[in-house]
Design an enzyme around this catalytic site. Sequence first.
Site, PDB file in Angstrom:
ATOM      1  CG  HIS A  51      -1.315  -1.157   1.481  1.00  0.00           C
ATOM      2  ND1 HIS A  51      -2.801  -1.613   0.697  1.00  0.00           N
ATOM      3  CD2 HIS A  51      -1.400  -2.347   2.175  1.00  0.00           C
ATOM      4  CE1 HIS A  51      -3.302  -2.799   1.080  1.00  0.00           C
ATOM      5  NE2 HIS A  51      -2.466  -3.360   1.926  1.00  0.00           N
ATOM      6  CB  SER A  74      -0.523   0.557  -4.478  1.00  0.00           C
ATOM      7  OG  SER A  74      -1.223   0.519  -3.012  1.00  0.00           O
ATOM      8  CB  SER A  79      -4.466   1.054  -0.381  1.00  0.00           C
ATOM      9  OG  SER A  79      -3.430   0.348  -1.106  1.00  0.00           O
ATOM     10  CG  ASP A 137       0.586  -6.023   1.987  1.00  0.00           C
ATOM     11  OD1 ASP A 137       0.558  -5.235   2.707  1.00  0.00           O
ATOM     12  OD2 ASP A 137      -0.592  -6.770   1.965  1.00  0.00           O
ATOM     13  CD  GLU A 198       3.736  -5.779   6.312  1.00  0.00           C
ATOM     14  OE1 GLU A 198       4.905  -5.890   6.237  1.00  0.00           O
ATOM     15  OE2 GLU A 198       3.130  -4.824   6.970  1.00  0.00           O
ATOM     16  CG  ASN A 223       1.061 -11.963   9.063  1.00  0.00           C
ATOM     17  OD1 ASN A 223       0.408 -10.979   9.068  1.00  0.00           O
ATOM     18  ND2 ASN A 223       0.547 -13.197   9.511  1.00  0.00           N
ATOM     19  CE  LYS A 228       2.103  -7.293   9.354  1.00  0.00           C
ATOM     20  NZ  LYS A 228       0.709  -7.775   8.866  1.00  0.00           N
ATOM     21  CG  ASP A 232      -0.293  -4.925  11.579  1.00  0.00           C
ATOM     22  OD1 ASP A 232      -0.477  -5.448  10.355  1.00  0.00           O
ATOM     23  OD2 ASP A 232       0.535  -3.853  11.753  1.00  0.00           O
ATOM     24  CG  ASN A 233      -3.609  -8.743  13.933  1.00  0.00           C
ATOM     25  OD1 ASN A 233      -3.879  -8.051  12.991  1.00  0.00           O
ATOM     26  ND2 ASN A 233      -3.234  -9.981  13.988  1.00  0.00           N
ATOM     27  CB  CYS A 237      -7.691  -2.970  15.601  1.00  0.00           C
ATOM     28  SG  CYS A 237      -7.380  -3.878  14.176  1.00  0.00           S
ATOM     29  CG  HIS A 343      -7.562 -10.897   7.498  1.00  0.00           C
ATOM     30  ND1 HIS A 343      -6.421  -9.966   7.803  1.00  0.00           N
ATOM     31  CD2 HIS A 343      -7.252 -11.325   6.350  1.00  0.00           C
ATOM     32  CE1 HIS A 343      -5.366 -10.177   7.239  1.00  0.00           C
ATOM     33  NE2 HIS A 343      -5.874 -10.964   6.050  1.00  0.00           N
ATOM     34  CG  HIS A 396      -2.782  -0.836  11.665  1.00  0.00           C
ATOM     35  ND1 HIS A 396      -4.021  -0.968  12.302  1.00  0.00           N
ATOM     36  CD2 HIS A 396      -2.621  -1.778  11.086  1.00  0.00           C
ATOM     37  CE1 HIS A 396      -4.460  -2.109  12.165  1.00  0.00           C
ATOM     38  NE2 HIS A 396      -3.638  -2.918  11.171  1.00  0.00           N
ATOM     39  CB  SER A 404       4.557  -3.684  10.271  1.00  0.00           C
ATOM     40  OG  SER A 404       3.176  -3.934  11.041  1.00  0.00           O
ATOM     41  CD  GLN A 408       8.139  -6.699   4.606  1.00  0.00           C
ATOM     42  OE1 GLN A 408       8.982  -7.135   4.097  1.00  0.00           O
ATOM     43  NE2 GLN A 408       6.777  -7.103   4.474  1.00  0.00           N
TER      44      GLN A 408
HETATM   45  O1  LIG Z   1      -6.542  -1.414   2.205  1.00  0.00           O
HETATM   46  C1  LIG Z   1      -6.006  -0.392   2.518  1.00  0.00           C
HETATM   47  N1  LIG Z   1      -6.568   0.709   2.208  1.00  0.00           N
HETATM   48  C2  LIG Z   1      -7.625   1.203   1.419  1.00  0.00           C
HETATM   49  C3  LIG Z   1      -8.083   2.539   1.373  1.00  0.00           C
HETATM   50  C4  LIG Z   1      -9.117   2.920   0.874  1.00  0.00           C
HETATM   51  C5  LIG Z   1     -10.111   1.807   0.196  1.00  0.00           C
HETATM   52  N2  LIG Z   1     -11.191   2.018  -0.297  1.00  0.00           N
HETATM   53  C6  LIG Z   1     -11.598   0.942  -0.916  1.00  0.00           C
HETATM   54  N3  LIG Z   1     -12.942   1.028  -1.586  1.00  0.00           N
HETATM   55  C7  LIG Z   1     -13.460  -0.461  -1.763  1.00  0.00           C
HETATM   56  C8  LIG Z   1     -14.466  -0.206  -3.040  1.00  0.00           C
HETATM   57  O2  LIG Z   1     -15.309   1.191  -2.960  1.00  0.00           O
HETATM   58  C9  LIG Z   1     -14.442   2.271  -3.014  1.00  0.00           C
HETATM   59  C10 LIG Z   1     -13.618   2.080  -1.502  1.00  0.00           C
HETATM   60  S1  LIG Z   1     -10.776  -0.446  -0.349  1.00  0.00           S
HETATM   61  C11 LIG Z   1      -9.533   0.487   0.229  1.00  0.00           C
HETATM   62  C12 LIG Z   1      -8.370   0.161   0.951  1.00  0.00           C
HETATM   63  C13 LIG Z   1      -4.917  -0.534   3.453  1.00  0.00           C
HETATM   64  C14 LIG Z   1      -4.398  -1.497   3.986  1.00  0.00           C
HETATM   65  C15 LIG Z   1      -3.346  -1.412   4.866  1.00  0.00           C
HETATM   66  C16 LIG Z   1      -2.302  -0.411   4.972  1.00  0.00           C
HETATM   67  C17 LIG Z   1      -1.282  -0.377   5.896  1.00  0.00           C
HETATM   68  N4  LIG Z   1      -1.291   0.967   6.457  1.00  0.00           N
HETATM   69  C18 LIG Z   1      -0.319   1.765   6.278  1.00  0.00           C
HETATM   70  O3  LIG Z   1       0.409   1.686   5.255  1.00  0.00           O
HETATM   71  C19 LIG Z   1      -0.542   3.202   7.006  1.00  0.00           C
HETATM   72  N5  LIG Z   1      -1.400   2.590   7.942  1.00  0.00           N
HETATM   73  C20 LIG Z   1      -1.797   1.355   7.653  1.00  0.00           C
HETATM   74  O4  LIG Z   1      -2.676   0.548   7.966  1.00  0.00           O
HETATM   75  C21 LIG Z   1      -2.838   0.647   4.334  1.00  0.00           C
HETATM   76  C22 LIG Z   1      -4.039   0.735   3.414  1.00  0.00           C
END
Ligand SMILES: O=C(Nc1ccc2nc(N3CCOCC3)sc2c1)c1ccc(CN2C(=O)C=NC2=O)cc1
Length: 475
Positions: A51, A74, A79, A137, A198, A223, A228, A232-233, A237, A343, A396, A404, A408
């Site tokens: 991402h 990405s 993302s 990832d 990841e 992971n 990590k 993360d979890n 969260c 998840h 996060h 995390s 890496q």
């Molecule tokens: O998945 C991530 N992000 C994301 C953002 C917007 C989004 N919008 C979506 N849609 C779906 C269909 O309709 C429209 C909207 S899906 C989606 C996904 C994502 C995961 C881990 C980290 C890891 N990370 C970092 O790098 C910093 N903090 C973190 O958690 C980032 C993004």
Amino acid sequence: MDFKVADLSLADFGRKEIRLAEHEMPGLMAVRKEYAASQPLRGAKIMGSLHMTIQTAVLIETLVALGAEVRWVSCNIFSTQDHAAAAVAVGPNGTVDNPQGVPVFAWKGETLEEYWWCTEQALTWPGGEGPNMILDDGGDATLLVHKGAEYEKAGAVPSATESDPEEWHVIIDLLTRTVGEEKKWTKIAEQIKGVTEETTTGVHRLYEMFKSGTLLFPAINVNDSVTKSKFDNKYGCRHSVIDGLNRATDVLIGGKVAVVCGYGDVGKGCADALRGQGARVIVTEIDPICALQAAMDGFQVTTLDEVVGIADIFVTTTGNFDIITADHMARMKHQAIVSNIGHFDNEIDMAGLAKTPGIVRNNIKPQVDEWVFEDGHSILVLAEGRLMNLGCATGHPSFVMSNSFTNQVIAQIELFTKTEEYPIGVYTLPKHLDEKVARLHLDALGVKLTTLTKAQAEYIGVNVEGPYKPEHYRY
Ligand SMILES: O=C(Nc1ccc2nc(N3CCOCC3)sc2c1)c1ccc(CN2C(=O)C=NC2=O)cc1
């Protein structure tokens, strides 16, 4: 300079946020310092598929600081934070008119064809050569290399397996265009020393490939480092469930009844955070051990059916599907808030909800929908049932990602500099390196560690400098 981003003029904004994130990512800044002289990644050509966010920009520039050449995409079509991608392309010493950064191919809202085009671009260095390391990832970069090599070896379209993405035809079209006499993908695969992965999805794919004898290079499963996934979890969260609820609804959490479905690390973080906001938290669980933990932590533990009519906020964290059904939602209080931070995207039965007779969907704002039932009562569903901390917030926070991503970097150094110690297989980082990641984050939190005496260390059968726990220890 080759790159493709949404808007290079966003680079200054991205650079400002990268500078702030560096302060919150002490592990990455510490490894830059520790390895500045030795440059352990000199000669490494790392292709990253992860991402493209502000935090990932700090990871990328850490790899470069350790001597690596890097190309990036990405791993999700939505993302990318466009200001982060722009800042990475321009680089810390470049300008919008004279970009000096890292080749990055990422923008928010890519089509699937564009997504796989980006992946191929990042896997192809000028002159046609490929990377010698992958940082993955979800496993898409590793998948493309393997399917390309398989295609060239068989001289025919490779077969899809159940863990292959649904846009299989897009990949085949790309491969059909790119495979050829020069055996592009075979040569790329031969050059790769290894991949560091990841997330659970990508790790699952790696174990499947190893089991089927098709894995072409060694992999480190990042992971499953304690520093990590546990962080993360649980801690990621714990922070972002409140962030998501507040940005989406601004509802007062104090005094309300919140149901947390699942009491694994994610559920533990969410229950703790919601209790911290003054909610009365009720937990649902299938696992007697997790249920006992929840009870011992002071939470009521019961079934969703028992409490679906009295709760104000619902958060699913189970990693399973159909946890909250359409029937559950029909029985909820007026304007109950329904969200998922587990998840996958299928914990809430959105299809069943949409098919409810007489249901009406009112979009309130992006990622917040009011669903009105025939009897006039309504519920608020966040992020269309997808991960609400990503859809409604920014995932996060930097400090969690620092844990995390320090894993890496250490895994990349391990695999690149000690390749001969890693025959093809899937490995986790040795515990002393997991502990090292934790050590690198302690100063920033003002932690003072206690040191074992030699006698004490012998007494419990460990070295003074660790590792302190057996491999099977559960933190
Ligand atoms: O998945 C991530 N992000 C994301 C953002 C917007 C989004 N919008 C979506 N849609 C779906 C269909 O309709 C429209 C909207 S899906 C989606 C996904 C994502 C995961 C881990 C980290 C890891 N990370 C970092 O790098 C910093 N903090 C973190 O958690 C980032 C993004």
